[in-house]
Design an enzyme around this catalytic site. Structure first.
Site, PDB file in Angstrom:
ATOM      1  CE  LYS A 272      32.105  36.683  70.867  1.00 35.50           C
ATOM      2  NZ  LYS A 272      31.386  36.629  69.561  1.00 35.50           N
TER       3      LYS A 272
ATOM      4  CE  LYS B 240      29.228  34.791  72.859  1.00 36.42           C
ATOM      5  NZ  LYS B 240      28.682  34.653  74.208  1.00 36.42           N
TER       6      LYS B 240
ATOM      7  N   GLY C 238      25.750  39.812  76.322  1.00 31.91           N
ATOM      8  CA  GLY C 238      25.607  41.139  76.877  1.00 31.91           C
ATOM      9  C   GLY C 238      26.911  41.902  77.030  1.00 31.91           C
ATOM     10  N   GLY C 239      27.935  41.508  76.264  1.00 31.00           N
ATOM     11  CA  GLY C 239      29.197  42.233  76.326  1.00 31.00           C
ATOM     12  C   GLY C 239      30.100  41.814  77.466  1.00 31.00           C
TER      13      GLY C 239
ATOM     14  CG  HIS D 205      26.322  44.011  66.411  1.00 21.91           C
ATOM     15  ND1 HIS D 205      26.837  43.546  67.593  1.00 21.91           N
ATOM     16  CD2 HIS D 205      25.171  43.307  66.238  1.00 21.91           C
ATOM     17  CE1 HIS D 205      26.042  42.624  68.113  1.00 21.91           C
ATOM     18  NE2 HIS D 205      25.016  42.477  67.305  1.00 21.91           N
TER      19      HIS D 205
ATOM     20  CD  GLU E 178      23.349  39.739  68.790  1.00 20.54           C
ATOM     21  OE1 GLU E 178      24.432  40.332  68.787  1.00 20.54           O
ATOM     22  OE2 GLU E 178      22.540  39.811  69.727  1.00 20.54           O
TER      23      GLU E 178
ATOM     24  NE  ARG F 134      18.961  37.271  75.949  1.00 19.93           N
ATOM     25  CZ  ARG F 134      19.296  38.474  75.488  1.00 19.93           C
ATOM     26  NH1 ARG F 134      18.347  39.293  75.059  1.00 19.93           N
ATOM     27  NH2 ARG F 134      20.548  38.865  75.452  1.00 19.93           N
TER      28      ARG F 134
END
Length: 659
Positions: A158, A116, A164-165, A208, A275, A292
């Protein structure tokens, strides 16, 4: 085009790829773990190969074994689905090196997005808006604390290599930083094998919104418009829809252009999702690219009329994108929710077990079900507990929401607990209906979506109706030819009361019913409920309750009665009038037990420690989430009966407190 492909995944995505491939005339190879030997994707595929034990690391994460199966079976390509190896650049490289096509982006593109931190720097250089933060390699506590204080609070920690949270924490003060960092790093290491984190400013009450992109080997990158995923609980998406009720045409165009720029910056091929986080002022910022196919891709398919899995296969086979940007159209509104084996009233604790009853509205107009299980299958402890995705379509958003409510009302899941009632309340909540929900709303107002809100009078009515349904069903089943065989409670001096015992959730009730032929009086303590003219026609129960005409959907099976009033469902269960647990006491509160099967990842106490109520004594990992086990009361630890790394069964005693 390919003659044969291997699907390196399980569940509904494996089933989906198999069905699309079959429609295209492509043969399929499935792989399966010990737990999935009888799974639906195994039964659907043309052939299936075992690849190891039930745990993901013993099967679906074993890239060498999966690649060996592909070579031996003659598969020309591998579709990774989502999760597991889908974003593993080393696996993509190995597949290509073996002369097999990886159905997804190139490994080089994955690596650029695998961190990230690196992705954020790359996007910033490409002119894509990013959230201010820290992405440096210096991961010492002192540096991270200093950078956090510089960015300001609230901020988000993060996992740099996550998704996936998992591995995400919101920190609202400098004092909270260190313990949240420790927890985030531990979760990231367990989930992704690396504990590097990044820091970024936390946008209050954000939306989001993600943009579906597609690229091919000829340098073309386009977008297929947006999906809004603002309804989230602990960063896990709960409801996804397209189009977003928040975006203006201008903002949609700007975000689409930014998403395409992001894709071009990493030479993207195949399906991906860019996103964004969007502030209330309409400013949007890059979050990440999921390299993906996304779980929520069906909502894009329903509004565009495109099959994204077919696009994946065609692009991977070397064909150009089937359409150009100016030929992408969207109409109507689509919404997706995920049906999970979980207990919302117990903190959304994942469940497992046999699906003793599974009824989904597969043939309802404008409703699509993507599922990897059928009735009788088992939801195992080893994988994500999703049962199915329910996707609906409407010509506009109000009609899509109405269809969603209707479809949810038609769902029945028995065995492990499910989140259907939670989703029904969600679909009627003003924040959803009004399109105003932000990513933190559910966590701030969870009490509005869980728990039983029916009042005492309504509770008496529901239990009375369940008693009447059981009585009416027994009368129909008796086929009595003699008055002595009738079960109507009749005696020489008039009808008698028949006692019943019902479980209404956790409420244990005793009541009695008197009457027949649709007219009953039900007594529960001092409360009387008068039922008149009850008629059960198919699954519809109608009649007058205390003088008011009403109607319910009813399903009755064995000792269970399910009632649905058009908004909420209620399930009641007849139990024996006298049970052993009426005379045997419960636990003393001295033991901390495993709420479900899982692995112990952290032990924070030892015998002799003094603890206070709600202290975290142990942390378990189960079904991709961490569970904190807390002290039920103040006391002294007597025994610790599990060690870090140990796998424990449900209800196993892990810690005992002194009396």
């Amino acid at each position: 085009m390919f003659d044969k492909i291997l699907i390196a995944n399980r569940g509904e995505i494996a089933c989906r790829v198999i069905r699309t491939a079959r429609r295209m005339g492509i043969r399929t190879v499935a792989v399966y773990s010990e737990a999935d030997a009888d799974a639906q994707h195994v039964r659907l595929a043309d052939e299936a190969w075992p690849i190891g034990g039930s745990r993901p690391q013993d099967s679906y994460l074993r890239s060498d074994v999966i690649l060996d199966v592909a070579l031996k079976s003659g598969a020309q390509a591998i579709h990774p689905g989502y999760g597991f190896l889908s974003e593993n650049a080393d696996f993509a490289d190995a597949v290509e090196a073996a002369g097999i096509t990886f159905i997804g982006p190139k490994a080089a593109s994955m690596r650029k997005m695998g961190s990230k931190a690196g992705a954020k720097e790359l996007m910033q250089a490409a002119g894509v808006p990013v959230v201010p933060g820290y992405t440096g390699e210096d991961q010492t506590l002192a540096t991270l604390q200093r950078e956090g204080d510089r960015i300001g609070y609230p901020l988000m920690i993060k996992a740099a290599h996550g998704g996936g949270g998992k591995g995400m924490r919101i920190v609202r003060s400098s004092e909270e930083f260190a313990p949240n960092l420790e927890s985030c790093q531990r979760e990231a290491a367990n989930a992704f094998g690396r504990d590097r984190v990044l820091l970024e400013r936390y946008i209050e009450k954000p939306r989001h919104i993600e943009i579906q992109i597609f690229g091919d080997a000829f340098g073309h990158v386009i977008h297929l418009n947006e999906r809004e995923c603002s309804a989230q609980r602990r960063y896990q998406k709960v409801l996804e829809e397209s189009p977003s009720p928040f975006l203006t045409p201008e903002l949609r165009a700007a975000m689409g252009e930014a998403a395409v720029a992001a894709g071009r910056a990493i030479d993207y091929q195949n399906a991906g999702t860019v996103e964004f986080i969007v502030g209330q002022d309409g400013q949007f910022y890059f979050m990440e690219i999921n390299t993906r196919l996304q779980v929520e891709h069906p909502v894009t398919e329903l509004v565009t009329g495109l099959d994204l899995v077919e696009w994946q296969l065609r692009v991977a086979a070397g064909e150009p994108l089937p359409r150009t940007q100016d030929s992408i159209y969207s109409s109507g509104h689509a919404i997706e929710v995920r049906l999970y084996a979980e207990d919302p009233d117990a903190g959304f604790l994942p469940g497992s077990g046999t699906l003793t009853r599974l009824r989904l509205p597969e043939f309802m107009p404008d409703v699509r079900i993507d599922s990897g299980v059928v009735e009788g299958d088992t939801v195992t402890i080893f994988y994500d507990p999703m049962i199915a995705k329910l996707i609906v379509f409407g010509v506009d958003r109000p009609r899509a929401l109405a269809r969603l409510r209707e479809a949810l009302a038609a769902c029945e899941i028995e065995g492990p607990k499910s989140n259907i009632a939670f989703l029904e309340r969600l679909a009627r909540h003003p924040a959803i209906v009004g399109g105003s929900i932000d990513t933190g709303y559910l966590d701030r107002h969870l009490d509005e979506f869980i728990g039983d809100a029916k009042d005492e009078a309504e509770s008496h009515v529901l239990r009375a109706l369940a008693a009447a349904v059981l009585r009416m069903r027994e009368a129909r089943a008796s086929n009595a030819t003699s008055p002595w065989d009738l079960r109507d409670g009749w005696r020489l001096d008039g009808d008698g009361d028949t006692p019943l015992r019902l479980m209404d959730g956790d409420i244990d009730t005793h009541l009695s019913i008197n009457g027949h032929d649709g007219d009953f009086i039900v007594r529960e303590g001092d409360a009387l409920t008068y039922l008149e003219g009850l008629r059960l026609q198919g699954d519809v129960l109608s009649g007058r309750i205390n003088g008011r005409a009403r109607r319910w959907q009813v399903r009755s099976d064995g000792d269970a009665v399910s009632l649905h009033d058009g908004e909420r469902r209620h399930r009641l269960l007849r139990t024996p009038l006298h049970r052993l647990d009426d005379v045997v006491g419960g636990g003393s509160g001295d033991r901390i037990k495993a709420p479900m099967p899982g692995r112990v990842v952290l032990v924070k106490t030892q015998p002799g420690d003094a603890v206070k109520a709600d202290d975290v004594l142990m942390v378990m990992e189960a079904m991709k989430m961490e569970l904190a086990l807390k002290a039920p009361r103040d006391g002294i630890v007597s025994e610790v009966q599990a060690v870090e790394g140990e796998f424990v069964e449900a209800d196993a005693t892990l810690i005992t407190l002194e009396h």
